[in-house]
Design a protein around this motif. Structure first.
Motif, short mmCIF file in Angstrom:
data_model
loop_
_atom_site.label_atom_id
_atom_site.label_comp_id
_atom_site.label_asym_id
_atom_site.label_seq_id
_atom_site.Cartn_x
_atom_site.Cartn_y
_atom_site.Cartn_z
N GLY A 237 0.84 -1.20 0.00
CA GLY A 237 0.00 0.00 0.00
C GLY A 237 0.86 1.24 0.00
N SER A 238 0.23 2.38 0.22
CA SER A 238 0.95 3.64 0.11
C SER A 238 0.79 4.50 1.34
CB SER A 238 0.43 4.41 -1.11
OG SER A 238 1.10 3.98 -2.26
N GLN A 239 1.73 5.44 1.47
CA GLN A 239 1.73 6.37 2.61
C GLN A 239 1.76 5.58 3.92
OE1 GLN A 239 2.61 9.20 2.66
NE2 GLN A 239 1.71 10.44 4.24
N ILE A 357 -6.54 16.15 -6.54
CA ILE A 357 -7.79 15.44 -6.19
C ILE A 357 -7.64 14.71 -4.86
CG2 ILE A 357 -7.12 13.32 -7.41
CD1 ILE A 357 -10.68 14.80 -7.24
N ARG A 358 -6.44 14.72 -4.29
CA ARG A 358 -6.18 13.85 -3.14
C ARG A 358 -6.98 14.23 -1.90
NH1 ARG A 358 -2.18 12.95 -0.80
NH2 ARG A 358 -2.27 10.69 -0.67
N THR A 359 -7.21 15.52 -1.72
CA THR A 359 -7.97 15.94 -0.54
C THR A 359 -9.40 15.40 -0.64
OG1 THR A 359 -6.62 17.91 -0.50
CG2 THR A 359 -8.60 17.95 0.86
N ALA A 418 3.65 14.11 -5.77
CA ALA A 418 3.19 12.76 -6.10
C ALA A 418 1.68 12.71 -6.21
CB ALA A 418 3.66 11.78 -5.02
N TYR A 419 1.19 12.13 -7.28
CA TYR A 419 -0.23 11.86 -7.47
C TYR A 419 -1.08 13.14 -7.50
CZ TYR A 419 1.63 7.33 -6.27
OH TYR A 419 2.40 6.19 -6.24
N CYS A 420 -0.49 14.26 -7.88
CA CYS A 420 -1.29 15.47 -8.09
C CYS A 420 -1.32 15.76 -9.59
CB CYS A 420 -0.72 16.63 -7.28
SG CYS A 420 -1.04 16.44 -5.52
N1 LLP Z 1 4.79 -0.15 -6.52
C1 LLP Z 1 3.54 -0.54 -6.81
C2 LLP Z 1 3.30 -1.89 -7.32
C3 LLP Z 1 2.47 0.35 -6.63
O1 LLP Z 1 1.25 -0.05 -6.93
C4 LLP Z 1 2.72 1.65 -6.16
C5 LLP Z 1 1.64 2.60 -5.99
C6 LLP Z 1 4.04 2.01 -5.88
C7 LLP Z 1 5.05 1.09 -6.06
C8 LLP Z 1 4.43 3.38 -5.40
O2 LLP Z 1 3.84 3.74 -4.21
P1 LLP Z 1 4.35 5.08 -3.46
O3 LLP Z 1 5.77 4.83 -3.00
O4 LLP Z 1 4.30 6.17 -4.44
O5 LLP Z 1 3.38 5.26 -2.35
N2 LLP Z 1 -3.04 7.75 -5.90
C9 LLP Z 1 -2.70 7.34 -4.56
C10 LLP Z 1 -1.56 6.38 -4.53
C11 LLP Z 1 -1.78 5.15 -5.36
C12 LLP Z 1 -0.58 4.30 -5.37
C13 LLP Z 1 -0.68 3.20 -6.36
N3 LLP Z 1 0.45 2.36 -6.36
C14 LLP Z 1 -2.39 8.58 -3.73
O6 LLP Z 1 -2.53 9.69 -4.24
O7 LLP Z 1 -2.03 8.47 -2.55
#
Ligand code: LLP
Length: 461
Positions: A237-239, A357-359, A418-420
């Motif tokens: 997962g993330s964060q 859109i994250r908020t 990230a993600y913005c």
């Molecule tokens: N690896 C895989 C297989 C993933 O699915 C993801 C994120 C990452 C790495 C990278 O995760 P990060 O280190 O960036 O957290 N839109 C959401 C986040 C979705 C993440 C999807 N996969 C947000 O704005 O928090």
């Protein structure tokens, strides 16, 4: 009202606590760990990246704009590489990808994780060495897979039986032996927002470990011998701030690794623990530096390998947010200020849910700061909202801003790398903002602002 009392009133679910950036007494402060390292206030009070003031940027490039402190991003790449020496660090391009970012990633020696044909095309067009690309996705099309195999991407992370069959056919047709990892769903409940947790059983990604599908997929690939199974992959997962989820997931995938060795006498040489390392959006967030993460993760894997008498696999990780998130802030101009009696002050900026859109989507927390000047006025509790035709169009739910905030002021929201931009939309036909990369006191446009002509270009009816 004292900050902590206000926080208790407006409990904030998108972060790990109330989202107060500062004490109300200090509306001009830039809390260091929320801002790119190159950002400070210049003599005139305006925020600057190095020597370049946001006022100059707004004048030249307009607002809203995403501002990337390129040196900060490069330093984060280096920190991860140094901390995870001997491992492969894949930057997760979904966080934010454009050709300039691909080049930065390539130059800094990272690998790149892409998850669609579009991201793959961007990576290849900017010269990313294909062998350093990993290709993800739960529903890759035949065309996408074919392109990846033709290009010679380093590894494809397979996510379904159908994909194994498709890839096998493509490998036969192209006379190639693609390297693959199996995405394993390890059944970990990550402590993060439901929409960005990915390793609990009931979801679309990967092969279930508990249900036996992951083992079955591994044996199928080994027995068929067409694809080169390099290892297992898990992303919880993330964060995420707490490494205990990684610990459980590493234990489980290594258990599967041992099971595969028992069944076929094969020791898979690689292990990918995914990304998801949390960053600070508010003062409540306290992320671990990469060196600490590396120490803890490698210790977990080493301990487990020893217990199972497995050779230590080559590790890889996939941070996206932790590399680009803190390196960017969004620069907005204030358009209206509305005091809703007794409730709060609404400060409207010239962007909104189309650039962040994250908020709205994850109830995420951000902070905001008056960027074009400092102020001696007392604090007001403000909500920073956008210009969209929707009351959920909130950028920052609660923030102390100076009481004299007014139309024409610039506001900056940090932590938006990230993600913005990558999740930006044209909702209400709002053109998407540009991305400016600032380095050595100079800004260059790496993604240009969309225009109304761009919007109309697809409208061919
Ligand atoms: N690896 C895989 C297989 C993933 O699915 C993801 C994120 C990452 C790495 C990278 O995760 P990060 O280190 O960036 O957290 N839109 C959401 C986040 C979705 C993440 C999807 N996969 C947000 O704005 O928090």
């Amino acid at each position: 009202m004292r900050a902590h009392e206000a926080g208790a009133l407006h409990g904030d679910l998108g972060s790990r606590g109330p989202a107060w950036l500062r004490t109300p007494e200090d509306v001009n402060a830039l809390v260091p760990h929320l801002w790119p390292t190159g950002v400070a206030r210049a003599a005139d009070g305006a925020i600057a990246v190095g020597d370049l003031s946001v006022r100059a940027m707004a004048e030249e490039f307009g607002t809203p704009a995403y501002v990337l402190d390129e040196s900060d991003m490069r330093a984060r790449c280096r920190d991860f590489l140094a901390a995870f020496a001997g491992c492969d660090v894949y930057y997760a391009g979904k966080a934010f990808l454009c050709r300039a970012v691909v080049r930065i990633i390539a130059e800094e020696g990272l690998h790149l994780d892409v998850c669609t044909g579009g991201e793959l095309a961007t990576a290849l067009s900017a010269g990313m060495p294909p062998e350093r690309i990993g290709f993800h996705g739960n529903n890759k099309s035949v065309a996408e897979l074919t392109r990846a195999v033709e290009a010679g991407v380093g590894r494809i992370i397979v996510d379904s039986y159908q994909e194994i069959d498709r890839l096998t056919e493509i490998a036969h047709a192209l006379q190639k032996r693609p390297s693959v990892l199996i995405r394993v769903t390890v059944g970990v409940e990550a402590h993060t927002h439901e929409f960005i947790a990915t390793a609990h059983e009931d979801q679309k990604f990967g092969f279930s470990l508990a249900g036996g599908a992951a083992a079955e997929a591994a044996l199928k690939i080994i027995d068929e011998g067409v694809l080169d199974l390099r290892g297992l992959h898990s992303h919880i997962g993330s964060q995420i701030f707490d490494t205990s989820g990684f610990e459980v997931s590493a234990k489980r995938v290594l258990g599967l690794q041992a099971q595969i060795r028992e069944a076929r006498g094969v020791e898979l040489p690689e292990l990918d623990l995914g990304g998801g390392f949390g960053i600070a959006y508010t003062t409540q967030d306290d992320p671990s530096p990469p060196a600490d993460l590396a120490k803890r993760l490698t210790k977990i894997v080493e301990g487990e390998c020893e217990a199972l008498q497995l050779a230590m696999p080559r590790l890889s990780i996939e941070p996206g947010r932790a590399i680009v998130g803190p390196a960017v802030f969004t620069l907005y101009e204030v358009g209206t200020v509305k005091d809703v009696d007794g409730l709060r002050t609404y400060v409207s900026v010239d962007g909104g849910m189309s650039d962040n859109i994250r908020t709205a989507l994850y109830d995420a927390s951000y902070s905001a700061t008056l960027a074009s000047r400092t102020s001696d006025a007392g604090p007001i509790l403000a909500r920073v909202v956008g210009k969209h035709c929707e009351s959920g169009d909130v950028v920052v739910k609660d923030e102390f801003l100076p009481a004299d905030v007014q139309p024409g002021d610039l506001l900056a929201v940090p932590g938006t790398g990230a993600y913005c931009r990558s999740m930006a939309s044209n909702y209400n036909h709002v053109p998407r903002p540009p991305v400016l990369a600032v380095r050595d006191g100079r800004a260059r446009v790496i993604v240009r602002r969309e225009t109304e002509d761009d919007l109309l270009a697809l409208d061919v009816g």
